[in-house]
Motif scaffolding. Structure first.
Motif, PDB file in Angstrom:
ATOM      1  N   ASP A 147      93.420 -11.002 -50.329  1.00  0.00           N
ATOM      2  CA  ASP A 147      93.317  -9.551 -50.142  1.00  0.00           C
ATOM      3  C   ASP A 147      92.038  -9.211 -49.370  1.00  0.00           C
ATOM      4  OD1 ASP A 147      94.003  -6.873 -50.256  1.00  0.00           O
ATOM      5  OD2 ASP A 147      92.966  -6.554 -52.169  1.00  0.00           O
ATOM      6  N   CYS A 148      91.844  -9.928 -48.267  1.00  0.00           N
ATOM      7  CA  CYS A 148      90.691  -9.656 -47.405  1.00  0.00           C
ATOM      8  C   CYS A 148      91.196  -9.079 -46.088  1.00  0.00           C
ATOM      9  CB  CYS A 148      89.877 -10.930 -47.175  1.00  0.00           C
ATOM     10  SG  CYS A 148      90.750 -12.232 -46.269  1.00  0.00           S
ATOM     11  N   GLN A 149      90.273  -8.863 -45.167  1.00  0.00           N
ATOM     12  CA  GLN A 149      90.618  -8.293 -43.873  1.00  0.00           C
ATOM     13  C   GLN A 149      90.541  -9.354 -42.778  1.00  0.00           C
ATOM     14  OE1 GLN A 149      87.662  -4.992 -44.262  1.00  0.00           O
ATOM     15  NE2 GLN A 149      89.413  -3.667 -43.886  1.00  0.00           N
ATOM     16  N   ILE A 150      90.870  -8.937 -41.569  1.00  0.00           N
ATOM     17  CA  ILE A 150      90.838  -9.827 -40.416  1.00  0.00           C
ATOM     18  C   ILE A 150      89.863  -9.278 -39.380  1.00  0.00           C
ATOM     19  CG2 ILE A 150      92.168 -10.765 -38.476  1.00  0.00           C
ATOM     20  CD1 ILE A 150      94.669 -10.553 -40.244  1.00  0.00           C
ATOM     21  N   LEU A 151      89.006 -10.142 -38.886  1.00  0.00           N
ATOM     22  CA  LEU A 151      88.270  -9.874 -37.655  1.00  0.00           C
ATOM     23  C   LEU A 151      89.082 -10.555 -36.563  1.00  0.00           C
ATOM     24  CD1 LEU A 151      86.066  -9.242 -35.636  1.00  0.00           C
ATOM     25  CD2 LEU A 151      84.684 -11.065 -36.625  1.00  0.00           C
ATOM     26  N   LEU A 152      89.794  -9.781 -35.792  1.00  0.00           N
ATOM     27  CA  LEU A 152      90.724 -10.340 -34.811  1.00  0.00           C
ATOM     28  C   LEU A 152      89.990 -10.597 -33.500  1.00  0.00           C
ATOM     29  CD1 LEU A 152      93.589 -11.190 -34.103  1.00  0.00           C
ATOM     30  CD2 LEU A 152      94.090  -8.803 -33.524  1.00  0.00           C
ATOM     31  N   GLN A 157      82.560  -6.289 -52.335  1.00  0.00           N
ATOM     32  CA  GLN A 157      83.248  -5.681 -51.198  1.00  0.00           C
ATOM     33  C   GLN A 157      84.178  -6.717 -50.569  1.00  0.00           C
ATOM     34  OE1 GLN A 157      79.455  -5.260 -48.856  1.00  0.00           O
ATOM     35  NE2 GLN A 157      80.669  -6.169 -47.203  1.00  0.00           N
ATOM     36  N   ARG A 158      85.166  -6.217 -49.827  1.00  0.00           N
ATOM     37  CA  ARG A 158      86.048  -7.100 -49.093  1.00  0.00           C
ATOM     38  C   ARG A 158      85.327  -7.609 -47.848  1.00  0.00           C
ATOM     39  NH1 ARG A 158      91.132  -3.716 -47.749  1.00  0.00           N
ATOM     40  NH2 ARG A 158      92.268  -5.669 -47.482  1.00  0.00           N
ATOM     41  N   ILE A 159      85.674  -8.815 -47.441  1.00  0.00           N
ATOM     42  CA  ILE A 159      85.135  -9.361 -46.219  1.00  0.00           C
ATOM     43  C   ILE A 159      86.274  -9.531 -45.216  1.00  0.00           C
ATOM     44  CG2 ILE A 159      83.371 -10.558 -47.557  1.00  0.00           C
ATOM     45  CD1 ILE A 159      84.766 -13.207 -46.807  1.00  0.00           C
ATOM     46  N   ALA A 160      85.929  -9.882 -43.995  1.00  0.00           N
ATOM     47  CA  ALA A 160      86.920 -10.131 -42.956  1.00  0.00           C
ATOM     48  C   ALA A 160      86.800 -11.574 -42.492  1.00  0.00           C
ATOM     49  CB  ALA A 160      86.722  -9.178 -41.778  1.00  0.00           C
ATOM     50  N   LEU A 161      87.925 -12.193 -42.196  1.00  0.00           N
ATOM     51  CA  LEU A 161      87.955 -13.549 -41.665  1.00  0.00           C
ATOM     52  C   LEU A 161      88.369 -13.523 -40.204  1.00  0.00           C
ATOM     53  CD1 LEU A 161      89.665 -15.563 -44.543  1.00  0.00           C
ATOM     54  CD2 LEU A 161      87.226 -15.445 -43.997  1.00  0.00           C
ATOM     55  N   GLU A 162      87.646 -14.277 -39.386  1.00  0.00           N
ATOM     56  CA  GLU A 162      87.961 -14.351 -37.968  1.00  0.00           C
ATOM     57  C   GLU A 162      88.880 -15.531 -37.676  1.00  0.00           C
ATOM     58  OE1 GLU A 162      85.475 -14.224 -33.837  1.00  0.00           O
ATOM     59  OE2 GLU A 162      85.017 -15.857 -35.204  1.00  0.00           O
ATOM     60  N   ASN A 163      89.915 -15.289 -36.895  1.00  0.00           N
ATOM     61  CA  ASN A 163      90.735 -16.371 -36.349  1.00  0.00           C
ATOM     62  C   ASN A 163      89.883 -17.138 -35.338  1.00  0.00           C
ATOM     63  OD1 ASN A 163      91.028 -13.749 -34.849  1.00  0.00           O
ATOM     64  ND2 ASN A 163      92.000 -15.094 -33.345  1.00  0.00           N
ATOM     65  N   VAL A 164      89.710 -18.430 -35.547  1.00  0.00           N
ATOM     66  CA  VAL A 164      88.777 -19.199 -34.723  1.00  0.00           C
ATOM     67  C   VAL A 164      89.515 -19.972 -33.635  1.00  0.00           C
ATOM     68  CG1 VAL A 164      87.133 -19.434 -36.608  1.00  0.00           C
ATOM     69  CG2 VAL A 164      88.838 -21.233 -36.235  1.00  0.00           C
ATOM     70  N   SER A 165      88.782 -20.315 -32.583  1.00  0.00           N
ATOM     71  CA  SER A 165      89.311 -21.255 -31.599  1.00  0.00           C
ATOM     72  C   SER A 165      89.204 -22.666 -32.170  1.00  0.00           C
ATOM     73  CB  SER A 165      88.537 -21.146 -30.288  1.00  0.00           C
ATOM     74  OG  SER A 165      87.158 -21.366 -30.501  1.00  0.00           O
ATOM     75  N   TYR A 166      90.167 -23.509 -31.869  1.00  0.00           N
ATOM     76  CA  TYR A 166      90.143 -24.885 -32.369  1.00  0.00           C
ATOM     77  C   TYR A 166      90.778 -25.790 -31.316  1.00  0.00           C
ATOM     78  CZ  TYR A 166      95.089 -24.202 -33.600  1.00  0.00           C
ATOM     79  OH  TYR A 166      96.434 -23.936 -33.549  1.00  0.00           O
ATOM     80  N   PRO A 173      99.309  -7.812 -39.205  1.00  0.00           N
ATOM     81  CA  PRO A 173      99.464  -6.497 -39.859  1.00  0.00           C
ATOM     82  C   PRO A 173      98.325  -5.563 -39.450  1.00  0.00           C
ATOM     83  CG  PRO A 173      99.620  -8.313 -41.440  1.00  0.00           C
ATOM     84  CD  PRO A 173      99.102  -8.899 -40.173  1.00  0.00           C
ATOM     85  N   PRO A 174      98.608  -4.454 -38.819  1.00  0.00           N
ATOM     86  CA  PRO A 174      97.539  -3.575 -38.344  1.00  0.00           C
ATOM     87  C   PRO A 174      96.581  -3.139 -39.445  1.00  0.00           C
ATOM     88  CG  PRO A 174      99.626  -2.942 -37.354  1.00  0.00           C
ATOM     89  CD  PRO A 174      99.945  -3.971 -38.393  1.00  0.00           C
ATOM     90  N   GLU A 175      97.095  -2.910 -40.641  1.00  0.00           N
ATOM     91  CA  GLU A 175      96.249  -2.406 -41.721  1.00  0.00           C
ATOM     92  C   GLU A 175      95.216  -3.431 -42.183  1.00  0.00           C
ATOM     93  OE1 GLU A 175      99.804  -4.377 -43.688  1.00  0.00           O
ATOM     94  OE2 GLU A 175      99.445  -3.092 -41.927  1.00  0.00           O
ATOM     95  N   LYS A 176      95.378  -4.681 -41.786  1.00  0.00           N
ATOM     96  CA  LYS A 176      94.444  -5.729 -42.198  1.00  0.00           C
ATOM     97  C   LYS A 176      93.278  -5.903 -41.226  1.00  0.00           C
ATOM     98  CE  LYS A 176      96.287  -7.415 -45.992  1.00  0.00           C
ATOM     99  NZ  LYS A 176      95.536  -7.420 -47.287  1.00  0.00           N
ATOM    100  N   VAL A 177      93.355  -5.314 -40.047  1.00  0.00           N
ATOM    101  CA  VAL A 177      92.364  -5.572 -39.001  1.00  0.00           C
ATOM    102  C   VAL A 177      91.167  -4.635 -39.154  1.00  0.00           C
ATOM    103  CG1 VAL A 177      91.923  -5.670 -36.522  1.00  0.00           C
ATOM    104  CG2 VAL A 177      94.150  -6.398 -37.441  1.00  0.00           C
ATOM    105  N   ALA A 178      89.993  -5.232 -39.400  1.00  0.00           N
ATOM    106  CA  ALA A 178      88.760  -4.455 -39.544  1.00  0.00           C
ATOM    107  C   ALA A 178      88.184  -4.081 -38.191  1.00  0.00           C
ATOM    108  CB  ALA A 178      87.726  -5.250 -40.353  1.00  0.00           C
ATOM    109  N   TYR A 179      87.999  -5.074 -37.333  1.00  0.00           N
ATOM    110  CA  TYR A 179      87.553  -4.802 -35.969  1.00  0.00           C
ATOM    111  C   TYR A 179      87.901  -5.984 -35.088  1.00  0.00           C
ATOM    112  CZ  TYR A 179      82.997  -7.364 -36.686  1.00  0.00           C
ATOM    113  OH  TYR A 179      82.008  -8.289 -36.934  1.00  0.00           O
ATOM    114  N   LEU A 180      87.538  -5.881 -33.797  1.00  0.00           N
ATOM    115  CA  LEU A 180      87.946  -6.865 -32.806  1.00  0.00           C
ATOM    116  C   LEU A 180      86.742  -7.498 -32.128  1.00  0.00           C
ATOM    117  CD1 LEU A 180      90.675  -4.753 -30.933  1.00  0.00           C
ATOM    118  CD2 LEU A 180      91.017  -6.218 -32.938  1.00  0.00           C
ATOM    119  N   HIS A 181      86.936  -8.720 -31.652  1.00  0.00           N
ATOM    120  CA  HIS A 181      85.990  -9.401 -30.774  1.00  0.00           C
ATOM    121  C   HIS A 181      86.660  -9.671 -29.429  1.00  0.00           C
ATOM    122  CE1 HIS A 181      82.897 -11.543 -33.658  1.00  0.00           C
ATOM    123  NE2 HIS A 181      82.688 -10.246 -33.534  1.00  0.00           N
ATOM    124  N   ILE A 182      85.872  -9.569 -28.373  1.00  0.00           N
ATOM    125  CA  ILE A 182      86.278 -10.131 -27.086  1.00  0.00           C
ATOM    126  C   ILE A 182      85.089 -10.888 -26.525  1.00  0.00           C
ATOM    127  CG2 ILE A 182      88.055  -8.426 -26.534  1.00  0.00           C
ATOM    128  CD1 ILE A 182      86.027  -7.142 -24.617  1.00  0.00           C
TER     129      ILE A 182
END
Length: 275
Positions: free
Chosen positions: A168-173, A137-146, A197-206
């Protein structure tokens, strides 16, 4: 994201309120929950039973901590196979990891920044593709704080998008991370969001963060969500459309009723975006 409504609000599961959440009848309870699978693999006894009860009641997603997808040690494939079994056991809807690395000979339990270079992007993408092959399955990568950038031949945004394109994975934004990084590294968070790209976003964190100084924010997950992060979430919905959105709280955890108030704010923003 499989089988989760785009207009849904989730909560990161913490042991301090695990029992209460399993038994809650509150209509404001989360629509889905998220766990770090490393904290539950091989777990037995009362906690394992409670997690099973929760995963049978609430759709479950997993957000990893120790895959070290940007590291240079060989990928821990036996660990990935253990994850796969865990996902099957609990019918996990999505698996995400941090776009970072967590150690070399051992886990440092911290999210370390990857150099923003073309070579590093290829390296990460190859590791992501291998994980996806094992999991099926595809996974999602989160943009991290640095807080430090060891090498920046590319921008943070360019690096993220290059890895996602190659793998060709997704984003956890993570909207809070975008805001924190925009203060610490001096960029426009709205422009960052609008380039995703909206189509790449799996779900969001706040989440909440700590104001160390006027020009320094620390991603703590230990406070209420900041008003400017709420505003950036509204911008995110405007650009990518509605997505399942999860509230993270790791420290100074208030009563569930208080967390439910923030879930209500997510739902209200989703309703406003849909209208």
């Amino acid at each position: 994201m499989r089988h989760l409504a785009s207009m849904s609000a989730g909560l990161g599961l913490r042991r301090s309120f695990l029992a209460d959440l399993c038994q809650t009848e509150d209509e404001n309870a989360p629509d889905f929950i998220e766990v770090a699978p490393e904290n539950w693999l091989g777990m037995g006894g009362r906690y394992a039973k409670q997690l099973r009860a929760c995963s049978e009641r609430f759709p479950l997603v997993c957000h990893g901590l120790s895959l070290s997808i940007g590291g240079y040690r060989p990928l821990d494939e036996p660990f990935v196979l253990r994850l796969k079994a865990f996902f099957q056991q609990h019918q996990v809807r999505c698996y995400s990891e941090h776009l970072s690395y967590t150690g070399d000979d051992g886990h440092l339990y911290d999210l370390l920044p990857i150099p923003f270079t073309e070579a590093a992007a290829r390296h990460v993408a190859e590791r992501v593709m291998r994980v996806q092959d094992i999991l099926g399955q595809r996974i999602a990568l989160e943009n991290v704080s640095y807080y430090a950038a060891p090498c920046q031949d590319m921008t943070e945004l360019e690096f993220l998008l290059d890895v996602v394109r190659q793998a060709d994975c997704q984003i956890l934004l993570d909207v809070n991370n975008v805001y924190v990084n925009s203060i610490n590294h001096h960029y426009d968070p709205k422009l960052f969001i609008r380039a995703i790209p909206p189509e790449k976003v799996a779900y969001l964190h706040i989440a909440g963060h700590y104001v160390e100084a006027e020009d320094l924010r620390i991603d703590t997950h230990g406070a209420d969500v900041d008003s400017e992060v709420w505003q950036l979430l509204a911008t995110t919905y405007q650009h990518i459309g509605l997505r399942p959105t999860l509230l993270e709280r790791d420290f100074h955890i208030p009563p569930l009723a208080d967390l439910y108030q923030e879930l209500a704010q997510i739902r209200q923003q989703q309703r406003d975006a849909a209208s």
